[in-house]
Design a protein around this motif. Sequence first.
Motif: not given
Length: 433
Positions: A20, A60, A150, A193
């Motif tokens: 992540t 992200q 996520n 995330g």
Amino acid sequence: MSAAEEEKGRQNARSLKLLTLNTWGLKYLSKFRKERLQAIADRLSSPASAGDEYDIVALQEIWCDEDWQYIKKKCQSAFPYTRKFMSGIISGPGLVVLSRVPIESTFLYRFPINGRASAFFRGDWYVGKSIAVTLLRPHYPGAIPIALLNSHMHAPYGRGDSSYSCHRACQAWDFTKIVSALQKAGYAIIQVGDLNSRPGSLPYKLFTITAGLVDSWNMCQTDAEKRMSFREELATMDPKDQVLIGGVTCDSQLNTWRAHRKRADACRLDYAFIDPSTVHPFDAKVVFTERLPPPFNCSYSDHFGYSVEFNVAYEDGYTHDHSISTVDKLSVLKELLAEIERYRSHTIPYQANWRKFHFLLSIVLVIAIHVGITFAANRRGYAAVLLLFASTVIGITGVVNGLIWFLGVRSESRALVEVQLEVEDSFVATKDE
């Protein structure tokens, strides 16, 4: 080879490795955005070592379509299954999943409480912060299918009202409901995330106590010293130890984009929470700590990445066992109710009252200016032009604030009431257990 060694070999062969990473992909605002995201894609598609090979990647802040197209094209052979989540007013939530494991289905849950519409300069409300849910097929026969959640939760922008702690707490509450539903549907839960919440915060407690998830970083730290993760403990460490021992991913002095921050600011905001009944992590690391080569000499992002390697239980070989005490659950629910009540009793009335007052005052001033234009024009010709300009500005700002009051603040208030009622229902149900 012994039976135990053979079994260990089979588990390693069936293990998955997840990454992540918040890529800091803000258009115009993020420095070397294009070059950095291309470097991330190049590294994911052609890992320099086995340590850089991943089976599932959750990113992200992929907000520019050209960045996504490059990543998708560059990584298509390494990650044949991809998904970018699009819902949002401006550019979507910026959430992306790359996977070697086939994707079964996806859906997006947009947070109903996600900042204020008036804070246009912050952007969280406009991009539509969400939970991107990706349901993966079993990666080997008999394995439990994985549900990957996520997200990039609302950011803090200062102290007090600017911290948006109530919004993140409500978003964490939404997480607990989705986690519960997916657990009942028989999925192995992995929640990842940039969750913008420190260990020990209210959202963190909602994840670990109310939802029954476990912080994979803590599970992989067998040494008691390496379990240190709270702010006061991290502040005493060397920056390298903050990353190695504390799992710091944000505001590290080792990050070129955050080198000016105080050592005490370093924190862990990027996570992989897992359901310990179905997911068994055995190795966790902070990754993407290196710098890009010259001429950039910068970090890949303003966050470091977080990687965890894990096994998934067999479909017929597990039972859910969330042994969280009722007292702890009730304590967290009380804290959440208190957080909501503080926001509703202070911030909501303040926002509503001054915006309503501005709207009503604007109406009075616009009428007064139109009446006074005739008298002002007789004295000075240019006075009428200035008054008309002032009337336009006052009228526009008044209408905008009126709409924010009538639509934005009222909507936020009702959404908070809904969460409060949900938490109260859960409180009663937990108390009766």
